[in-house]
Design a protein around this motif. Structure first.
Motif, PDB file in Angstrom:
ATOM      1  N   HIS A   6      20.842  -4.622  20.590  1.00  0.00           N
ATOM      2  CA  HIS A   6      21.022  -5.685  21.570  1.00  0.00           C
ATOM      3  C   HIS A   6      22.502  -5.937  21.794  1.00  0.00           C
ATOM      4  CE1 HIS A   6      21.105  -8.082  17.771  1.00  0.00           C
ATOM      5  NE2 HIS A   6      22.015  -8.784  18.426  1.00  0.00           N
ATOM      6  N   LYS A  46      14.353  -9.589  27.215  1.00  0.00           N
ATOM      7  CA  LYS A  46      14.056  -8.155  27.214  1.00  0.00           C
ATOM      8  C   LYS A  46      14.093  -7.672  28.651  1.00  0.00           C
ATOM      9  CE  LYS A  46      11.407  -4.774  24.854  1.00  0.00           C
ATOM     10  NZ  LYS A  46      12.321  -3.874  24.257  1.00  0.00           N
ATOM     11  N   ASP A  49      14.008  -1.460  28.154  1.00  0.00           N
ATOM     12  CA  ASP A  49      14.124  -1.164  26.723  1.00  0.00           C
ATOM     13  C   ASP A  49      15.267  -1.925  26.071  1.00  0.00           C
ATOM     14  OD1 ASP A  49      12.024   0.621  26.841  1.00  0.00           O
ATOM     15  OD2 ASP A  49      13.306   2.369  27.169  1.00  0.00           O
ATOM     16  N   ASN A  50      15.988  -2.728  26.831  1.00  0.00           N
ATOM     17  CA  ASN A  50      17.192  -3.390  26.332  1.00  0.00           C
ATOM     18  C   ASN A  50      16.940  -4.859  26.022  1.00  0.00           C
ATOM     19  OD1 ASN A  50      18.930  -1.028  26.852  1.00  0.00           O
ATOM     20  ND2 ASN A  50      18.374  -1.453  28.965  1.00  0.00           N
ATOM     21  N   LYS A  51      17.736  -5.370  25.072  1.00  0.00           N
ATOM     22  CA  LYS A  51      17.657  -6.783  24.718  1.00  0.00           C
ATOM     23  C   LYS A  51      19.038  -7.420  24.830  1.00  0.00           C
ATOM     24  CE  LYS A  51      15.712  -6.376  20.609  1.00  0.00           C
ATOM     25  NZ  LYS A  51      15.021  -6.682  19.347  1.00  0.00           N
TER      26      LYS A  51
END
Length: 133
Positions: A6, A46, A49-51
Motif C-alpha cells: 500500500h 482499495k 489490486d492497489n491499496k
C-alpha cells in the motif's frame, strides 16, 4: 520483496479526508482501524489490486503528529509485502540499512510491520509488512 502492499498518506482530518478520497476514488474506505500502539487511526481504500492507507493522529506524541508538524499532508510511506519479515530485517541489517524498529510490531490491516530509516533510503520511509499469523 513481493509487491507494493500500500501507499500511506498522512492526513490531518480523517473524516474530511475520507470524504475527499471517496469522491476521488469513487469508492468508500473498506476498513477503518485504530492502532493504539502508534497513536493513529487508519482508513484503507482499495482501487483494483492497489491499496491506499490514510493515517491520522489520535495522540499528540504519535509519529504521524510529529510528521505533520514538520511536513504537509501527503505521501508518508510506501509499504511492501515480504515473505519473511524476520529474514528481511536480518538482510537489511547486513546491508547496513538502519531500521526504525528492530523487531516487527503490530500494524493495521492484520500485518506485522517494520520501517526502514529514511536517512538510509534517500528520504523515503519504507515499510515492510507480513500478514500476522
Amino acid at each position: 520483496m513481493k509487491k507494493v502492499e500500500h501507499i500511506g498518506l498522512a492526513v490531518k482530518d480523517m473524516s474530511a479526508s475520507n470524504k475527499l478520497f471517496t469522491k476521488i476514488f469513487g469508492v468508500p474506505p473498506y476498513k477503518t482501524e485504530k492502532v493504539d500502539s502508534e497513536g493513529v487511526i487508519t482508513s484503507f481504500f482499495k482501487i483494483g489490486d492497489n491499496k491506499i492507507e490514510l493515517i491520522s493522529s489520535i495522540k499528540e506524541d504519535s509519529p504521524i503528529e510529529k510528521y505533520l508538524s514538520n511536513n504537509r499532508e501527503g505521501i508518508h510511506h510506501i509499504a511492501f509485502t515480504v515473505e519473511d519479515i524476520q529474514q528481511e530485517i536480518l538482510r537489511f541489517k547486513k546491508e547496513g540499512i538502519r531500521l526504525l524498529n528492530d523487531t516487527p510490531k503490530k500494524g493495521a490491516d492484520n500485518k506485522v510491520v517494520c520501517f526502514l530509516h529514511p536517512k538510509d533510503t534517500n528520504g523515503v520511509l519504507i515499510e515492510i509488512c507480513q500478514e500476522a499469523k
